[in-house]
Every structure is written in structure tokens, then in C-alpha cells.
Design a protein around this motif. Structure first.
Motif, mmCIF file in Angstrom:
data_model
loop_
_atom_site.group_PDB
_atom_site.id
_atom_site.type_symbol
_atom_site.label_atom_id
_atom_site.label_comp_id
_atom_site.label_asym_id
_atom_site.label_seq_id
_atom_site.Cartn_x
_atom_site.Cartn_y
_atom_site.Cartn_z
ATOM 1 N N ALA A 22 -5.831 5.735 22.026
ATOM 2 C CA ALA A 22 -5.826 7.202 21.273
ATOM 3 C C ALA A 22 -4.649 7.709 20.920
ATOM 4 N N CYS A 23 -3.809 7.157 21.374
ATOM 5 C CA CYS A 23 -2.644 7.253 21.464
ATOM 6 C C CYS A 23 -1.959 6.468 19.897
ATOM 7 N N ALA A 24 -1.957 5.574 19.470
ATOM 8 C CA ALA A 24 -1.423 4.903 18.187
ATOM 9 C C ALA A 24 -1.531 5.869 16.748
ATOM 10 N N ALA A 25 -0.668 5.884 16.122
ATOM 11 C CA ALA A 25 -0.965 6.048 15.021
ATOM 12 C C ALA A 25 -1.656 5.705 13.428
ATOM 13 N N THR A 26 -2.435 6.769 12.943
ATOM 14 C CA THR A 26 -2.984 6.088 11.259
ATOM 15 C C THR A 26 -2.753 6.144 10.306
ATOM 16 N N TYR A 27 -3.290 5.466 9.770
ATOM 17 C CA TYR A 27 -2.154 5.128 8.458
ATOM 18 C C TYR A 27 -3.332 5.298 7.517
ATOM 19 N N ARG A 28 -2.992 6.324 6.249
ATOM 20 C CA ARG A 28 -3.784 6.585 5.831
ATOM 21 C C ARG A 28 -3.455 6.365 3.661
ATOM 22 N N ASN A 29 -3.858 5.848 3.088
ATOM 23 C CA ASN A 29 -3.564 5.296 1.901
ATOM 24 C C ASN A 29 -3.922 6.568 0.363
ATOM 25 N N HIS A 30 -3.397 7.405 -0.299
ATOM 26 C CA HIS A 30 -3.343 8.539 -1.128
ATOM 27 C C HIS A 30 -3.205 8.245 -2.138
ATOM 28 N N GLY A 31 -4.321 7.867 -3.916
ATOM 29 C CA GLY A 31 -3.831 7.287 -5.015
ATOM 30 C C GLY A 31 -4.177 6.059 -5.208
ATOM 31 N N TYR A 32 -3.298 5.529 -6.239
ATOM 32 C CA TYR A 32 -3.493 3.468 -6.965
ATOM 33 C C TYR A 32 -2.326 3.731 -7.812
ATOM 34 N N ILE A 33 -1.577 2.291 -7.108
ATOM 35 C CA ILE A 33 -0.760 1.604 -7.982
ATOM 36 C C ILE A 33 -0.720 0.168 -8.373
ATOM 37 N N PRO A 34 -0.767 -0.397 -10.051
ATOM 38 C CA PRO A 34 -1.245 -1.438 -9.899
ATOM 39 C C PRO A 34 0.342 -2.451 -9.045
ATOM 40 N N THR A 35 -0.470 -3.616 -9.012
ATOM 41 C CA THR A 35 0.754 -4.222 -8.131
ATOM 42 C C THR A 35 1.851 -4.917 -9.941
ATOM 43 N N ASP A 36 2.623 -5.551 -8.802
ATOM 44 C CA ASP A 36 3.517 -6.554 -9.467
ATOM 45 C C ASP A 36 3.125 -7.116 -10.184
#
Length: 153
Positions: A22-36
Motif C-alpha cells: 500500500a506504500c507504493a506510489a501510483t502514477y496517472r497520465n492525463h491528456g494525450y500527445i502524439p508519439t514521435d
């Protein structure tokens, strides 16, 4: 008695492992950008708004003017227990069009240490327009205080 002792040890070890997980960090992505790779398919001076929309999709943000550019923004947030979420990465892709709707510039920006950093740029002319607008977008995303909106500050 031995079986109860072994069972209690197993339960305690399980609870400790659960608490550590439960102590582990969680990550969230918001939005979208096209890849290279997706941006490489767009040809500066050739592609139009319609071809860009079909290859990478329409953005959530556009320029204020009718001929304004398209802006794709993405940020990554780290959530860790009781701490406030922290933004750890922010990128913006700006695609600008000329008066005829043909791609004029493709630029990728990031925010590092509070400064706007150009990661890549494909430009048909040397005059870069709208960098201050892009700087404002990057510096203001996520900097919001609800107290200011309701007038507590």
C-alpha cells in the motif's frame, strides 16, 4: 498449538506484505500527445488540418484565432499515500497552420524546473509564433487553487 502458531505467523506476514504494498506510489497520465512516430507521418508544408486529424486525431485545445494552432497536452502525476499528488512530467505538442490550413510548424515542448524547454521543432520558417502562449499553457496546467475560485484567498 503448533498449527495455530504457524497460521498466526502466516497471517502476520501477509498483513505486513499488504501494508508495504500500500506504500507504493501510483502514477496517472492525463491528456494525450502524439508519439514521435505519429508526428513523423505529418509533412510540414503538405498536410492539412483534415489529414492531421485523420493521422493523430483532433486535439482538446486549439488556438484562440480561427487560424490558430492545435495543442496536445499530457502530464504525469505521482500519487503517494497521504501526500498531495505531484506532477512529475508535462509535455505539449503544438501544430500550427498557415492561412490555408496547411501545417506550418510542429513543435514539442516540456516543462523542466519551471522553464519551458523545446524538445523538438520542425519549422518551415525561422519566425516562431506563439511561444509565450505555449509557455502560459505549460506553466498553468495543474496550478489551480480552489480557494481562489470561491474567493477565500
Amino acid at each position: 498449538m503448533s498449527n495455530i502458531s504457524t497460521l498466526m505467523k502466516s497471517v502476520m506476514i501477509g498483513l505486513v506484505l499488504l501494508a508495504l504494498g500500500a506504500c507504493a506510489a501510483t502514477y496517472r497520465n492525463h491528456g494525450y500527445i502524439p508519439t514521435d512516430g505519429e508526428l513523423d507521418l505529418i509533412l510540414v508544408g503538405v498536410d492539412t488540418r483534415e489529414t492531421v486529424a485523420s493521422s493523430v486525431g483532433r486535439p482538446t485545445s486549439t488556438g484562440v484565432l480561427a487560424d490558430g494552432g492545435w495543442y496536445y497536452a499530457q502530464s504525469r502525476w505521482r500519487h503517494h499515500l497521504y501526500k498531495a499528488p505531484q506532477e512529475i512530467e508535462r509535455q505539449l505538442v503544438a501544430i500550427s497552420f498557415d492561412g490555408d490550413g496547411v501545417v506550418e510548424n510542429i513543435e514539442r515542448f516540456a516543462l523542466e524546473d519551471g522553464q519551458v524547454v523545446t524538445l523538438s521543432r520542425r519549422v518551415t520558417e525561422s519566425n516562431i509564433r506563439g511561444v509565450t502562449f505555449i509557455g502560459q499553457i505549460l506553466s498553468n496546467i495543474g496550478n489551480f487553487d480552489a480557494g481562489q475560485v470561491i474567493g477565500e484567498n
